[in-house]
Design a protein around this motif. Structure first.
Motif, PDB file in Angstrom:
ATOM      1  N   ASN A  60       0.827  -1.208   0.000  1.00 52.27           N
ATOM      2  CA  ASN A  60       0.000   0.000   0.000  1.00 52.27           C
ATOM      3  C   ASN A  60       0.860   1.257   0.000  1.00 52.27           C
ATOM      4  N   ALA A  73       2.274   1.705  -3.465  1.00 48.91           N
ATOM      5  CA  ALA A  73       1.235   2.079  -4.423  1.00 48.91           C
ATOM      6  C   ALA A  73       0.779   3.518  -4.227  1.00 48.91           C
ATOM      7  N   VAL A  74       0.701   3.971  -2.973  1.00 49.33           N
ATOM      8  CA  VAL A  74       0.307   5.355  -2.703  1.00 49.33           C
ATOM      9  C   VAL A  74       1.399   6.320  -3.186  1.00 49.33           C
ATOM     10  N   ARG A 130       3.225   5.801  -5.700  1.00 48.25           N
ATOM     11  CA  ARG A 130       3.029   5.804  -7.158  1.00 48.25           C
ATOM     12  C   ARG A 130       1.929   6.784  -7.559  1.00 48.25           C
ATOM     13  N   VAL A 131       0.829   6.794  -6.797  1.00 51.09           N
ATOM     14  CA  VAL A 131      -0.256   7.739  -7.064  1.00 51.09           C
ATOM     15  C   VAL A 131       0.231   9.179  -6.856  1.00 51.09           C
ATOM     16  N   SER A 176       5.723   0.651  -5.981  1.00 50.29           N
ATOM     17  CA  SER A 176       5.892   2.048  -6.418  1.00 50.29           C
ATOM     18  C   SER A 176       6.185   2.134  -7.905  1.00 50.29           C
ATOM     19  N   GLU A 181      -4.785   1.433   7.554  1.00 41.27           N
ATOM     20  CA  GLU A 181      -5.783   0.704   6.772  1.00 41.27           C
ATOM     21  C   GLU A 181      -7.017   0.326   7.593  1.00 41.27           C
ATOM     22  N   ASN A 205     -10.134   0.482  -0.580  1.00 40.39           N
ATOM     23  CA  ASN A 205      -8.710   0.265  -0.372  1.00 40.39           C
ATOM     24  C   ASN A 205      -8.018   1.608  -0.204  1.00 40.39           C
ATOM     25  N   THR A 258      -5.220   2.788  -1.167  1.00 43.34           N
ATOM     26  CA  THR A 258      -4.634   3.351  -2.386  1.00 43.34           C
ATOM     27  C   THR A 258      -5.707   3.965  -3.275  1.00 43.34           C
ATOM     28  N   GLY A 269      -6.038   7.871  -4.219  1.00 46.52           N
ATOM     29  CA  GLY A 269      -6.105   8.258  -5.618  1.00 46.52           C
ATOM     30  C   GLY A 269      -7.293   9.148  -5.921  1.00 46.52           C
TER      31      GLY A 269
END
Length: 278
Positions: free
Chosen positions: A135, A138-139, A141-142, A169, A225, A253, A255, A259
């Motif tokens: 997570n 991925a965050v 990455r956003v 990421s 989370e 989720n 992420t 987003g």
């Protein structure tokens, strides 16, 4: 020039890379493992913030066109390049089907807030206690996708340089400063001193994210989370926002939630920019 082939677990390069799979060693050496030809090639292209310490390839991958390009660029940058027996390589790799190239990369020295230039329009992200490294990655990455200035993360948040986070990421750790802070209060103190609007995300009870007013400089807080934001964080924000849900799902989720909020802020800015240009 023929590359050295590592076949022993006693080899110092193998031992160093294997150690970087552990959190305390990553912190000690301020380095992490980066896997995948695309991301390693990108890291090798950087001139300042990133330092690739070592590049390791399997003999098979070293014979490919991509492998040869990576070797050539690493040697041009005077980066250490070696080959490693597949069995040893698989013990370092965090993927089920390793591509055949991995690098030890020094964490960016931009892990400090002092002297950071803040533009007139800026977005920051604060992660408070996210537990899942996937997570976290991925965050990040956003955050990269929306052009965020930086990501702050508190103690108790999963290590953003853990292998799972780095993979999630998708290379964005190369683009966005990811800065550790001791507590959410430390993060908020710095953000308020730099005139950021502090926006907390809550599953219910906040203003709709699609109706809220956002400043030019805004920091979005994302909580754990399961537990969400701490009471301290919720008391300290300027605005609490909630993502409306009209179906039967109980939650989103983390992420996905990050987003939606970040892209709503970006959408407003792009809309304003288009209107101003007319």
């Amino acid at each position: 020039m023929a590359l050295r082939l590592i076949t022993s677990r006693q080899n110092e390069i193998y031992r160093f890379l294997k150690a970087l799979t552990e959190p305390h060693t990553r912190k000690k050496h301020k380095a992490f493992l980066l896997e995948g030809a695309t991301f390693i090639a990108e890291a090798l292209e950087e001139d300042e913030a990133w330092a690739v310490l070592t590049v390791v390839l399997t003999p098979e991958f070293s014979e490919t066109e991509r492998g040869q390009r990576i070797i050539s660029e690493a040697q041009r940058k005077r980066v250490q390049v070696v080959l490693m027996a597949p069995a040893l390589f698989e013990e370092i790799s965090g993927t089920e089907t390793p591509q055949g190239v991995i690098a030890a990369v020094r964490q960016p020295q931009a892990e400090r807030l002092e002297g950071l230039k803040i533009p007139a329009v800026a977005t920051a992200l604060v992660l408070e206690g996210l537990q899942d490294p996937s997570n976290v990655g991925a965050v990040v990455r956003v955050a990269d996708a929306v052009g965020a200035l930086l990501v702050l993360y508190t103690k108790g948040t999963a290590d953003p340089y853990a292998p799972k986070a780095v993979r999630a990421s998708a290379g964005s750790l190369l683009h966005v400063p990811v800065v550790p802070v001791n507590s959410v209060s430390e993060a908020l103190s710095w953000l308020k001193a730099n005139r950021f609007q502090i926006v907390g995300t809550v599953p219910e009870g906040g203003e709709s994210v699609f109706e809220a007013n956002f400043s030019d400089q805004v920091a979005v807080l994302i909580g754990n989370e399961a537990k969400g934001l701490s009471e301290e964080a919720k008391r300290s924000v300027d605005l609490l926002v909630t993502i409306p849900m009209v179906g039967k799902a109980e939650s989103l989720n983390v992420t996905v939630a990050a987003g939606i909020v970040l892209y709503e802020i970006l959408r407003r800015r792009l809309t304003q920019s288009t209107s101003s240009a007319r």
